[in-house]
Design a protein around this motif. Structure first.
Motif, PDB file in Angstrom:
ATOM      1  N   PHE A 115       0.853  -1.185   0.000  1.00  0.00           N
ATOM      2  CA  PHE A 115       0.000   0.000   0.000  1.00  0.00           C
ATOM      3  C   PHE A 115       0.886   1.232   0.000  1.00  0.00           C
ATOM      4  N   VAL A 116       0.447   2.244  -0.704  1.00  0.00           N
ATOM      5  CA  VAL A 116       1.183   3.497  -0.764  1.00  0.00           C
ATOM      6  C   VAL A 116       0.315   4.571  -0.123  1.00  0.00           C
ATOM      7  N   VAL A 117       0.917   5.331   0.767  1.00  0.00           N
ATOM      8  CA  VAL A 117       0.212   6.422   1.424  1.00  0.00           C
ATOM      9  C   VAL A 117       0.762   7.725   0.870  1.00  0.00           C
ATOM     10  N   ASP A 118      -0.112   8.582   0.394  1.00  0.00           N
ATOM     11  CA  ASP A 118       0.296   9.869  -0.153  1.00  0.00           C
ATOM     12  C   ASP A 118       0.563  10.839   0.993  1.00  0.00           C
ATOM     13  N   VAL A 119       1.810  11.206   1.161  1.00  0.00           N
ATOM     14  CA  VAL A 119       2.198  12.122   2.239  1.00  0.00           C
ATOM     15  C   VAL A 119       2.680  13.464   1.685  1.00  0.00           C
ATOM     16  N   THR A 120       2.363  13.758   0.448  1.00  0.00           N
ATOM     17  CA  THR A 120       2.882  14.967  -0.184  1.00  0.00           C
ATOM     18  C   THR A 120       2.423  16.245   0.517  1.00  0.00           C
ATOM     19  N   ARG A 121       1.283  16.224   1.170  1.00  0.00           N
ATOM     20  CA  ARG A 121       0.793  17.432   1.837  1.00  0.00           C
ATOM     21  C   ARG A 121       1.165  17.486   3.314  1.00  0.00           C
ATOM     22  N   LEU A 122       2.009  16.562   3.760  1.00  0.00           N
ATOM     23  CA  LEU A 122       2.460  16.556   5.147  1.00  0.00           C
ATOM     24  C   LEU A 122       3.820  17.232   5.261  1.00  0.00           C
ATOM     25  N   THR A 123       4.084  17.773   6.446  1.00  0.00           N
ATOM     26  CA  THR A 123       5.407  18.352   6.697  1.00  0.00           C
ATOM     27  C   THR A 123       6.408  17.223   6.872  1.00  0.00           C
ATOM     28  N   MET A 124       7.676  17.562   6.854  1.00  0.00           N
ATOM     29  CA  MET A 124       8.710  16.547   7.056  1.00  0.00           C
ATOM     30  C   MET A 124       8.578  15.904   8.433  1.00  0.00           C
ATOM     31  N   GLN A 161       5.758  15.520  10.152  1.00  0.00           N
ATOM     32  CA  GLN A 161       4.598  14.634  10.092  1.00  0.00           C
ATOM     33  C   GLN A 161       4.933  13.353   9.328  1.00  0.00           C
ATOM     34  N   ARG A 162       5.712  13.468   8.273  1.00  0.00           N
ATOM     35  CA  ARG A 162       6.134  12.284   7.515  1.00  0.00           C
ATOM     36  C   ARG A 162       6.974  11.357   8.391  1.00  0.00           C
ATOM     37  N   ALA A 163       7.842  11.947   9.206  1.00  0.00           N
ATOM     38  CA  ALA A 163       8.681  11.140  10.103  1.00  0.00           C
ATOM     39  C   ALA A 163       7.820  10.404  11.119  1.00  0.00           C
ATOM     40  N   VAL A 164       6.772  11.047  11.616  1.00  0.00           N
ATOM     41  CA  VAL A 164       5.866  10.398  12.569  1.00  0.00           C
ATOM     42  C   VAL A 164       5.157   9.224  11.899  1.00  0.00           C
ATOM     43  N   ASP A 166       7.576   6.421  11.594  1.00  0.00           N
ATOM     44  CA  ASP A 166       7.785   5.779  12.894  1.00  0.00           C
ATOM     45  C   ASP A 166       6.641   4.822  13.230  1.00  0.00           C
ATOM     46  N   ILE A 167       5.414   5.248  12.958  1.00  0.00           N
ATOM     47  CA  ILE A 167       4.254   4.394  13.226  1.00  0.00           C
ATOM     48  C   ILE A 167       4.324   3.135  12.363  1.00  0.00           C
ATOM     49  N   VAL A 168       4.632   3.294  11.082  1.00  0.00           N
ATOM     50  CA  VAL A 168       4.748   2.144  10.181  1.00  0.00           C
ATOM     51  C   VAL A 168       5.831   1.192  10.688  1.00  0.00           C
ATOM     52  N   SER A 169       6.962   1.739  11.077  1.00  0.00           N
ATOM     53  CA  SER A 169       8.059   0.905  11.583  1.00  0.00           C
ATOM     54  C   SER A 169       7.653   0.122  12.823  1.00  0.00           C
TER      55      SER A 169
END
Length: 111
Positions: A53-62, A64-67, A70-73
């Protein structure tokens, strides 16, 4: 989502959606693409070829992307020790492409 809502979103009839669900019919390439867009998955996922699955994070800040990463990990680490049930790891819409539907998992609630 109801069959009527899905049918309207992909431009087919309710009966066509029903036929996809029971494996009596397969969607055209155009409808398959629309289904993937509606469910936010790849066509490979719908076809059961891939469970990525691919999650579109283009509208998130860096940050927020790191968070999110971290959750995925954390979930990946958890799943290494507790494998996903087969039904969770399979295709989103398997009967639509003639694949056998997974049996429902038995659930129990604890009060």
């Amino acid at each position: 989502m109801t069959q009527a809502t899905l049918a309207k979103r992909v431009g087919v009839t309710n009966a066509t959606i029903s036929a996809y669900e029971v494996g009596a019919r397969v969607p055209s390439f155009e409808v398959l693409i629309k289904l993937a867009q509606v469910f936010h998955v790849s066509t490979d996922n719908l076809l059961g070829i891939s469970n990525r699955f691919v999650v579109d994070v283009t509208r998130l800040t860096m940050t927020q992307r790191a968070v999110v990463q971290d959750i995925v990990s954390l979930y990946e680490e958890r799943n290494e020790h507790t494998p996903l049930p087969h039904a969770e790891a399979g295709a989103v819409f398997p009967a639509a492409v003639g694949l056998p539907a997974q049996p429902a998992q038995e659930t129990h609630t604890v009060d």
